[in-house]
Design a protein around this motif. Structure first.
Motif, PDB file in Angstrom:
ATOM      1  N   ALA A 190       0.827  -1.205   0.000  1.00 12.79           N
ATOM      2  CA  ALA A 190       0.000   0.000   0.000  1.00 12.79           C
ATOM      3  C   ALA A 190       0.861   1.256   0.000  1.00 12.79           C
ATOM      4  O   ALA A 190       0.561   2.241  -0.700  1.00 12.79           O
ATOM      5  N   ALA A 191       1.928   1.255   0.781  1.00  9.01           N
ATOM      6  CA  ALA A 191       2.817   2.409   0.824  1.00  9.01           C
ATOM      7  C   ALA A 191       3.496   2.636  -0.515  1.00  9.01           C
ATOM      8  O   ALA A 191       3.646   3.780  -0.969  1.00  9.01           O
ATOM      9  N   THR A 192       3.902   1.544  -1.167  1.00 11.53           N
ATOM     10  CA  THR A 192       4.525   1.668  -2.480  1.00 11.53           C
ATOM     11  C   THR A 192       3.545   2.210  -3.512  1.00 11.53           C
ATOM     12  O   THR A 192       3.870   3.063  -4.334  1.00 11.53           O
ATOM     13  N   ALA A 193       2.297   1.720  -3.462  1.00  6.76           N
ATOM     14  CA  ALA A 193       1.272   2.187  -4.392  1.00  6.76           C
ATOM     15  C   ALA A 193       0.954   3.670  -4.201  1.00  6.76           C
ATOM     16  O   ALA A 193       0.576   4.367  -5.153  1.00  6.76           O
ATOM     17  N   LEU A 194       1.117   4.170  -2.977  1.00  4.98           N
ATOM     18  CA  LEU A 194       0.864   5.581  -2.692  1.00  4.98           C
ATOM     19  C   LEU A 194       2.029   6.473  -3.080  1.00  4.98           C
ATOM     20  O   LEU A 194       1.963   7.688  -2.920  1.00  4.98           O
ATOM     21  N   GLY A 195       3.097   5.865  -3.591  1.00  6.13           N
ATOM     22  CA  GLY A 195       4.220   6.646  -4.086  1.00  6.13           C
ATOM     23  C   GLY A 195       5.278   6.992  -3.064  1.00  6.13           C
ATOM     24  O   GLY A 195       6.138   7.836  -3.328  1.00  6.13           O
ATOM     25  N   LEU A 196       5.248   6.359  -1.880  1.00  4.55           N
ATOM     26  CA  LEU A 196       6.274   6.634  -0.873  1.00  4.55           C
ATOM     27  C   LEU A 196       7.603   6.032  -1.311  1.00  4.55           C
ATOM     28  O   LEU A 196       7.649   4.946  -1.900  1.00  4.55           O
ATOM     29  N   LYS A 197       8.681   6.751  -1.047  1.00  3.39           N
ATOM     30  CA  LYS A 197       9.997   6.280  -1.417  1.00  3.39           C
ATOM     31  C   LYS A 197      10.418   5.122  -0.515  1.00  3.39           C
ATOM     32  O   LYS A 197       9.957   4.997   0.620  1.00  3.39           O
ATOM     33  N   ASN A 198      11.327   4.296  -1.045  1.00  2.47           N
ATOM     34  CA  ASN A 198      11.800   3.146  -0.274  1.00  2.47           C
ATOM     35  C   ASN A 198      12.426   3.564   1.055  1.00  2.47           C
ATOM     36  O   ASN A 198      12.228   2.909   2.071  1.00  2.47           O
ATOM     37  N   VAL A 200      11.720   6.133   2.921  1.00  3.56           N
ATOM     38  CA  VAL A 200      10.671   6.521   3.866  1.00  3.56           C
ATOM     39  C   VAL A 200       9.982   5.283   4.431  1.00  3.56           C
ATOM     40  O   VAL A 200       9.715   5.181   5.635  1.00  3.56           O
ATOM     41  N   ILE A 201       9.693   4.333   3.556  1.00  2.06           N
ATOM     42  CA  ILE A 201       9.027   3.106   3.997  1.00  2.06           C
ATOM     43  C   ILE A 201       9.905   2.345   4.982  1.00  2.06           C
ATOM     44  O   ILE A 201       9.440   1.884   6.026  1.00  2.06           O
ATOM     45  N   ILE A 202      11.192   2.222   4.653  1.00  6.05           N
ATOM     46  CA  ILE A 202      12.092   1.421   5.486  1.00  6.05           C
ATOM     47  C   ILE A 202      12.361   2.088   6.829  1.00  6.05           C
ATOM     48  O   ILE A 202      12.163   1.486   7.895  1.00  6.05           O
ATOM     49  N   PHE A 203      12.803   3.342   6.793  1.00  8.75           N
ATOM     50  CA  PHE A 203      13.243   3.993   8.030  1.00  8.75           C
ATOM     51  C   PHE A 203      12.085   4.455   8.903  1.00  8.75           C
ATOM     52  O   PHE A 203      12.181   4.396  10.135  1.00  8.75           O
ATOM     53  N   LYS A 204      10.989   4.910   8.295  1.00 10.43           N
ATOM     54  CA  LYS A 204       9.889   5.427   9.093  1.00 10.43           C
ATOM     55  C   LYS A 204       8.860   4.360   9.422  1.00 10.43           C
ATOM     56  O   LYS A 204       8.584   4.079  10.594  1.00 10.43           O
TER      57      LYS A 204
END
Length: 297
Positions: A190-198, A200-204
């Motif tokens: 879902a985060a990837t589909a919303l356009g979040l960078k890798n 941001v997804i990993i660290f946050k």
């Protein structure tokens, strides 16, 4: 976007709810005692590093050999050379504190990197990191430590590097499991589909929201392990050597007089080891109960 944000908060709210509202009485007792031990260790280390001590830990007083506690201002008595026990116990924290932090840092940083590589990207990276972790797991830690001691007689820092490296697979496995859990819930997709960078997804959303509790617990257990290893090696004569104080060599030196009825010189540092290790373990156990209980609600 709103639905994803709500779920992110639900998964990562372990530190947003006040601590005391999630802790049961026993967990609160565990964590409270553990935090007290951590505070005492840090304060004692600072006192030792700045030489703010009741007495010089190397000062010999032949008139007060094996003095019992609270003799002439010596709160914990003196050892077989008349040296102040309290000052030596305080300064003995330096033997494991910084080496233990080094061990924890190696295990957490490298273990997190391997766990992210294996869980987030998978594929060939998963195979490679799994192979490396299995390779590290295949070497018995005690054998590696004893081989290094026998061959090189290294400083305690090098021994703690080995401890940290051998703990990498444990941390990597925990982080990888967390990421796989999030994939099952479709959070990462879902985060990837919303356009979040890798990044941001990993660290946050992975490390900060969902893995920090695991890493904190592993850090507390890692420090307890570092204390046990350092004191054991010093007791056996492979670690810190006299006259530099370590809780391990203090127990060993006092044990020579144990059969003469002088129990305290070895009992005092042994109790320090026991209560400190127990404090770090109870802190990790209490935090684990809180976090695991919250995640199951």
């Amino acid at each position: 976007m709103k639905r994803y944000s709500q779920y992110t908060l639900e998964v990562g709210d372990l530190f947003d709810v006040p601590f005391w509202k999630k802790a049961g009485p026993v967990d609160f007792l565990y964590v409270g005692y553990g935090l007290l031990v951590v505070a005492l260790v840090i304060v004692s280390y600072i006192l030792g590093a700045t030489h703010i001590l009741p007495y010089d830990p190397q000062e010999i007083n032949l008139g007060l050999l094996m003095a019992p506690p609270n003799t002439e201002g010596h709160l914990l008595g003196t050892d077989f050379m008349g040296r102040d026990m309290l000052s030596r116990i305080i300064i003995g924290i330096q033997a494991y504190f910084l080496p233990g932090l080094l061990s924890i840092a190696i295990a957490l940083v490298l273990g997190t990197c391997f766990g992210v590589l294996a869980g987030y990207w998978g594929g060939g990276l998963d195979t490679t990191t799994t192979y490396i972790n299995n390779l590290l797991n295949s070497f018995p830690r005690l054998v590696l430590i004893l081989l290094m001691v026998a061959a090189f007689k290294p400083d305690i820092y090098y021994i703690m590097i080995i401890v940290g490296v051998t703990n990498i697979p444990v941390v990597a496995s925990m982080v990888k499991s967390k990421i796989q859990f999030l994939r099952q819930k479709n959070i990462i997709e879902a985060a990837t589909a919303l356009g979040l960078k890798n990044a941001v997804i990993i660290f946050k959303h992975i490390l900060w929201y969902n893995c920090r509790s695991v890493l904190i617990i592993q850090a507390t257990l890692g420090m307890a392990e570092a204390i046990l290893i350092e004191t054991s090696l010093s007791y056996l004569g492979f670690g810190v050597q006299e006259p530099t104080p370590s809780w391990g060599n203090m127990v060993q030196a006092g044990a020579n007089y144990f059969m003469q009825g002088n129990f305290w010189p070895s009992t005092a540092p042994a109790l320090a080891i026991l209560f400190t290790i127990m404090g770090f373990h109870l802190l990790g156990d209490g935090l684990n109960n809180i976090f695991e209980g919250e995640s199951k609600r």
